[in-house]
Design an enzyme around this catalytic site. Structure first.
Site, short mmCIF file in Angstrom:
data_model
loop_
_atom_site.label_atom_id
_atom_site.label_comp_id
_atom_site.label_asym_id
_atom_site.label_seq_id
_atom_site.Cartn_x
_atom_site.Cartn_y
_atom_site.Cartn_z
N LYS A 118 0.85 -1.21 0.00
CA LYS A 118 0.00 0.00 0.00
C LYS A 118 0.87 1.25 0.00
O LYS A 118 0.70 2.15 -0.81
CB LYS A 118 -0.89 0.00 1.25
CG LYS A 118 -2.34 -0.32 0.91
CD LYS A 118 -3.23 -0.05 2.10
CE LYS A 118 -4.01 -1.31 2.44
NZ LYS A 118 -4.21 -1.56 3.84
N LYS A 201 4.74 4.74 11.34
CA LYS A 201 6.12 4.23 11.38
C LYS A 201 7.10 5.23 10.79
O LYS A 201 6.88 5.73 9.69
CB LYS A 201 6.19 2.91 10.62
CG LYS A 201 7.54 2.22 10.68
CD LYS A 201 7.47 0.90 9.94
CE LYS A 201 8.80 0.26 9.74
NZ LYS A 201 9.74 1.05 8.94
N LYS A 204 12.59 5.12 6.36
CA LYS A 204 13.46 5.77 5.37
C LYS A 204 12.67 6.09 4.12
O LYS A 204 12.82 7.15 3.53
CB LYS A 204 14.57 4.81 4.97
CG LYS A 204 15.56 4.50 6.02
CD LYS A 204 16.62 3.59 5.39
CE LYS A 204 16.95 2.39 6.23
NZ LYS A 204 16.36 1.14 5.75
P1 ATP Z 1 12.48 1.01 4.36
O1 ATP Z 1 11.53 2.15 4.37
O2 ATP Z 1 13.46 1.04 3.23
O3 ATP Z 1 11.83 -0.33 4.52
P2 ATP Z 1 12.97 1.12 7.17
O4 ATP Z 1 13.10 2.47 7.76
O5 ATP Z 1 11.69 0.36 7.34
O6 ATP Z 1 13.38 1.25 5.63
P3 ATP Z 1 14.48 -1.32 7.43
O7 ATP Z 1 15.88 -1.37 6.90
O8 ATP Z 1 13.38 -1.93 6.63
O9 ATP Z 1 14.14 0.23 7.72
O10 ATP Z 1 14.43 -1.94 8.90
C1 ATP Z 1 15.57 -2.36 9.62
C2 ATP Z 1 15.24 -2.71 11.05
O11 ATP Z 1 14.81 -1.54 11.76
C3 ATP Z 1 14.14 -3.74 11.24
O12 ATP Z 1 14.50 -4.54 12.33
C4 ATP Z 1 12.93 -2.92 11.58
O13 ATP Z 1 12.02 -3.64 12.38
C5 ATP Z 1 13.55 -1.76 12.38
N1 ATP Z 1 12.75 -0.54 12.24
C6 ATP Z 1 12.54 0.16 11.10
N2 ATP Z 1 11.74 1.21 11.33
C7 ATP Z 1 11.46 1.20 12.66
C8 ATP Z 1 10.69 2.05 13.52
N3 ATP Z 1 10.06 3.11 13.05
N4 ATP Z 1 10.62 1.75 14.83
C9 ATP Z 1 11.27 0.65 15.32
N5 ATP Z 1 12.00 -0.19 14.56
C10 ATP Z 1 12.10 0.07 13.25
MG MG Z 2 11.39 -1.57 6.24
#
Ligand code: ATP
Ligand code: MG
Length: 360
Positions: A118, A201, A204
Site C-alpha cells: 500500500k 512508522k 526511510k
Molecule cells: P524502508 O523504508 O526502506 O523499509 P525502514 O526504515 O523500514 O526502511 P528497514 O531497513 O526496513 O528500515 O528496517 C531495519 C530494522 O529496523 C528492522 O528490524 C525494523 O524492524 C527496524 N525498524 C525500522 N523502522 C522502525 C521504527 N520506526 N521503529 C522501530 N524499529 C524500526
Molecule cells: Mg522496512
C-alpha cells in the site's frame, strides 16, 4: 547449541532513531553482553533492490552510510561481522529452494508486506521479488543458523514465515535448519517508533525521520516543527499524550536524569504527562526538552560517526572481512542443505555409485 545473532537493515537511506530504538540499541547491548558465539549484521542490498530495481544507485550510495551508522552506535567489528548480502550468493541459492516451500497466497497474507505494498503504491504491479522477500529473509537467517533475531515489530511476520520454512524443510529433508527466536525491544513503543509526521512508522522510504547523522541544527529544526496534538491550540488547553509522537519519543528516550538536568520541575515523564493533559504546558517547551534528550543520545553517535567518516578505507576493510567470514558460514550451511536435499552430486561419490549400481 551455539548462540548466534543475525539482523540487518536495507541500505535505502541512512539509519534513523527508529532503527536505534527498535533494533540497534539492543544489538549493541547483546554484542557487549559476551553471551553470543557469533554475531552477523547484514546490509540487505539485494532485498532493497526488490522495491528499488530502477534505482540501484540509491542502494549503492547507502551501503557505507549504514555501516557508518553501525560503527557510530557502537557495533564493534571485532565482535560482530558486518556483511553485504549480494556478496554472499549462497543466500540467493537457498532462497530458490525455500521458495518451493511456500505458496503465493501465504506470501500475500503477510501483514507487513500488505502494508508496504500500500505504502509503495504497487497496487497490482507487485514485483515478484518483493512479494517473496520474506523467503530471502528466511535464507539470511537460516544460512547463519541464527538463534536470535533482534528487530522491530514489523519483522514479526517475517520471523513467523522463517519458522514455517524451517519446519517444512526439516520435515521433508531431515533436521538441518535452526528455528530462530525474535527479540523485540523491552519498551513496546520502541518496536515501532512513529514518524515526525505522526505516521504509524518512521521509515526511510517515507522521509519522516530524524537520522542518526543529522546535525544538531537539523534535529532541532525537525523537532520544533513536529506533529503534536492538533487539539492543543492554546497553552491552557488540555493536551493529549497518546498518539502524540513528541510524547512517544520521550517515552522511548527520556529518563529521570534528563528531568533532573533539563526540567527539574518534574521528576519523571508521568508527572509531565499529567501536567500536559491537564493544560498549561506549551508544546514548544516540551519540544525543547525533547531536543535536549535527543541530543544526549545523538551527540556521541554523531561524534563517533565523524571519526569513521575520516577512516573510510578502514570501514571498507571491516566490511570486506565481515563479508568473507559471513560467506564461509553460508557456504557451509548451503552444503548441508544440498546434502539434505540429495542434490550434492559432486560432494562425494555416493550418488554416482548409486547410479552405477542401478545400471549394472
Ligand atoms: P524502508 O523504508 O526502506 O523499509 P525502514 O526504515 O523500514 O526502511 P528497514 O531497513 O526496513 O528500515 O528496517 C531495519 C530494522 O529496523 C528492522 O528490524 C525494523 O524492524 C527496524 N525498524 C525500522 N523502522 C522502525 C521504527 N520506526 N521503529 C522501530 N524499529 C524500526
Ligand atoms: Mg522496512
Amino acid at each position: 547449541m551455539q548462540k548466534i545473532i543475525l539482523t540487518g537493515d536495507r541500505p535505502t537511506g541512512k539509519l534513523h532513531i527508529g532503527h536505534y530504538a527498535g533494533s540497534l540499541k539492543n544489538r549493541v547491548e547483546l554484542q557487549d553482553s559476551g553471551n553470543f558465539d557469533e554475531i552477523y549484521i547484514e546490509i540487505a542490498d539485494a532485498q532493497a533492490l526488490t522495491d528499488n530495481a530502477d534505482n540501484p544507485e540509491k542502494i549503492r550510495q547507502n551501503v557505507i552510510e549504514v555501516v557508518l551508522d553501525y560503527l557510530a552506535c557502537g557495533i564493534d567489528p571485532k565482535k560482530t561481522s558486518i556483511f553485504i548480502q549480494s556478496a554472499v550468493p549462497e543466500l540467493c541459492e537457498l532462497t530458490f529452494y525455500y521458495l518451493n516451500l511456500v505458496t503465493v497466497s501465504r506470501l500475500e497474507r503477510n501483514p507487513t508486506i500488505k502494508d508496504e505494498i500500500k505504502l509503495r503504491g504497487f497496487k497490482t504491479s507487485i514485483p515478484a521479488g518483493f512479494l517473496a522477500y520474506p523467503v530471502s529473509q528466511a535464507a539470511d537467517i537460516t544460512a547463519f543458523k541464527a538463534t536470535l533475531v533482534p528487530v522491530g515489530e514489523d519483522q514479526l511476520p517475517m520471523l513467523e514465515q522463517t519458522k514455517e520454512i524451517v519446519r517444512s524443510f526439516n520435515n521433508i529433508y531431515g533436521k538441518t535448519l535452526v528455528e530462530p527466536e525474535i527479540l523485540l525491544p523491552k519498551n513496546k513503543l520502541c518496536s515501532r517508533l512513529p514518524g515526525l509526521d505522526g505516521n504509524a512508522k518512521m521509515s526511510k522510504s517515507l522521509g519522516n525521520c530524524i537520522y542518526l547523522s543529522d546535525s544538531e541544527e537539523e534535529v532541532k529544526k525537525k523537532i520544533m516543527s513536529m506533529y503534536t496534538d492538533p487539539t492543543h491550540l492554546k497553552i491552557e488547553d488540555p493536551g493529549h499524550t497518546e498518539n502524540n509522537p513528541v510524547f512517544i519519543y520521550l517515552e522511548a528516550f527520556s529518563n529521570a536524569s534528563h528531568f533532573a538536568k533539563y526540567w527539574p520541575e518534574f521528576q519523571n515523564l508521568d508527572e509531565l504527562k499529567k501536567a500536559y493533559e491537564k493544560g498549561g504546558i506549551g508544546d514548544m517547551k516540551v519540544k525543547k526538552f525533547l531536543n535536549n534528550v535527543m541530543e544526549e543520545t545523538l551527540k556521541p553517535i554523531r561524534e563517533r560517526r565523524k571519526y569513521w567518516e575520516n577512516h573510510i578505507k578502514e570501514v571498507y576493510q571491516i566490511l570486506k572481512d565481515g563479508t568473507e567470514k559471513a560467506r564461509q558460514k553460508a557456504i557451509e550451511t548451503t552444503k548441508e542443505v544440498k546434502a539434505a536435499m540429495g542434490i550434492n552430486y559432486f560432494e562425494n561419490d555416493s550418488w554416482i555409485k548409486e547410479q552405477e549400481n542401478k545400471f549394472n
